[in-house]
Design an enzyme around this catalytic site. Structure first.
Site, PDB file in Angstrom:
ATOM      1  N   CYS A  75       1.608 -38.677  16.485  1.00 58.61           N
ATOM      2  CA  CYS A  75       2.492 -38.793  14.795  1.00 58.61           C
ATOM      3  C   CYS A  75       2.279 -39.709  14.031  1.00 58.61           C
ATOM      4  CB  CYS A  75       3.339 -38.122  15.518  1.00 58.61           C
ATOM      5  SG  CYS A  75       5.134 -39.384  16.008  1.00 58.61           S
ATOM      6  N   GLN A  76       2.125 -41.282  14.765  1.00 62.42           N
ATOM      7  CA  GLN A  76       2.389 -42.048  13.879  1.00 62.42           C
ATOM      8  C   GLN A  76       1.824 -42.554  12.719  1.00 62.42           C
ATOM      9  OE1 GLN A  76       1.803 -42.151  16.979  1.00 62.42           O
ATOM     10  NE2 GLN A  76       3.129 -44.331  17.712  1.00 62.42           N
TER      11      GLN A  76
END
Length: 461
Positions: A75-76
């Protein structure tokens, strides 16, 4: 027997949620493949599931046949805390590894659950999210999405995540609907009093509910830090720290390094001036910088009319709370070195637990300021107490901050089982006795659901 794969598995939080839901209905299940690139996360996964996940998903050519696919893909790239580069970033393209493996399969799983951060839905004005949904639809899946706050599922944490429930050839029906929950701990307490919270069968929980009665001394704040806190809260007791953030570039319910005398004691006038600079430097007429801009003496005089301003500024510069450059003043923010950056309110929910700061969340218990323990951090994510944490605290905190809230996953799968809405003919092959709390309708739906998922696999074409 339902077979599933666990991709981007982390420490197995999504798997744990699925297994807990299936166990409630006595549905037999087996994980036939798992993948996780982080070696330390692999160690925790092995401790709990007695299997070590495969590594880099980009090196995996195919998946064994399975009924359910789980993937909390990285998800970064979509997170508000990250650079939000999305598909322009290598990490953002890892969703397409799921697509690649599905296209390479001789049969597709009938059900998938994908999880990501809230920012995934708004990245690039929604185009990134729309691209993913379109790819899933092209693969033959109907997609139901939910934005859910963990605090509505018996988890005392403000954690909003997007969940994509995907069913092959059919749009799955969920009775659970998107709900962002309370925006912060203060609004959570207000909503509790007003009875305005999301309605679930699971009672809402607060931080006090997950605290260990006695913790190791290593989690107690250092004497020096406690002394600095004492200076900041005098004459109030440590219980006044409930809900307080330690941060230098914001105001509100915060304690700053100058309140604590971190770089040397400040007079009340110096503290008030620093507070005024922090508050006013963010005003639009001084500039549009995200966290405020440097201010000239004349700009400071526009909101500070106390005498001896220049000497007060010089004193703050000498102590290291202000920096003077080109006749402009800018606060020196030292909050990243605080032992605790946020003291949780025991009567409310936690802020979102993240990997970088999970080890610096604090609480005041029995009048003593301390950091939360890894087990308490795990409870903030809804992990059961028999889940084995990494023996190294540093890795445990980091892994838990990257994980999912287990009860949310369980609730989604439980909802799917109870609804039992699948378009495939049922195959009644699960003879296990369901738990006593199930009624006959739930039992029938559970068997129908299992039969539908475990029916002969659908071909890819």
């Amino acid at each position: 027997m339902l077979k599933f794969v666990d991709l981007f598995a982390g420490i197995g939080g999504i798997r744990k949620g699925l297994e807990m839901a299936l166990d409630e209905f006595a549905i037999k299940h087996q994980c036939v493949f798992s993948s996780e690139i982080n070696l330390k996360a692999q160690e925790t996964y092995q401790l709990n599931y007695e299997e070590t996940p495969q590594g880099d998903i980009r090196l995996i050519d195919s998946l064994p046949e399975h009924d359910i696919l789980l993937a909390g893909f990285p998800c970064q790239s979509f997170s508000y805390a990250g650079k939000q580069q999305g598909f322009a970033d290598t990490r953002g393209t890892l969703f397409f590894e799921i697509e690649r493996l599905l296209n390479a399969a001789t049969s597709k799983p009938r059900l998938m659950l994908l999880e990501n951060v809230r920012g995934f839905t708004t990245h690039d004005k929604g185009r990134t999210f729309a691209t993913v949904v379109k790819k899933l639809e092209d693969l033959g899946y109907g997609v139901t999405t939910c934005l859910l706050n963990s605090s509505n599922f018996g988890v005392p944490q403000n954690r909003v995540r997007i969940y994509l429930v995907c069913s092959l050839g059919h749009t799955p029906h969920l009775s659970i609907k998107s709900d962002l929950g309370a925006a912060d701990s203060h609004k959570f307490k207000q909503a509790i009093l007003q009875g305005d919270l999301f309605s679930t069968e699971v009672p809402h929980r607060c931080v006090a509910d997950i605290l260990e009665p006695k913790v190791d001394e290593k989690y107690v704040c250092s004497p020096k830090f406690i002394s600095q806190l004492s200076e900041a809260i005098t004459p109030n007791g440590f219980d006044s720290l409930h809900g307080v953030r330690l941060i230098d570039h914001r105001g509100g319910n915060s304690i700053h390094s100058w309140d604590m005398g971190k770089n040397g004691h400040c007079s009340s006038t110096e503290k008030r001036l620093m507070d005024a600079i922090i508050s006013n430097r963010r005003k639009k007429h001084f500039g549009a910088d995200k966290d405020g801009k440097k201010l000239t003496l004349e700009q400071i005089q526009s909101f500070w009319d106390q005498p001896d301003l220049e000497n007060t500024l010089a004193s703050l510069v000498s102590k290291g709370y202000l920096k003077q450059e080109d006749d402009k003043y800018n606060p020196i923010c030292g909050n990243m070195s605080f032992e605790v950056f946020k003291f949780l309110d025991p009567s409310s929910i936690s802020i979102t637990v993240v990997s970088s700061d999970a080890n610096r969340l604090g609480v005041v218990q029995d009048g003593i300021p301390r950091r939360i323990t890894p087990r308490e951090c795990a409870r903030l994510q809804g992990f059961p107490d028999d889940f084995i944490l990494h023996p190294n605290d540093t890795f445990a905190y980091h892994q838990l901050g990257n994980s999912v809230s287990v009860p949310v996953i369980s609730a989604l799968f439980r909802d799917l089982v109870v609804n039992g809405e699948q378009p495939f003919p049922p195959v009644m092959e699960n003879k296990a006795r369901p738990p006593k709390h199930q009624n006959s309708g739930q039992k029938a739906n559970a068997q129908k659901w299992v039969g539908a998922l475990a029916a002969s696999p659908c071909p890819t074409n």
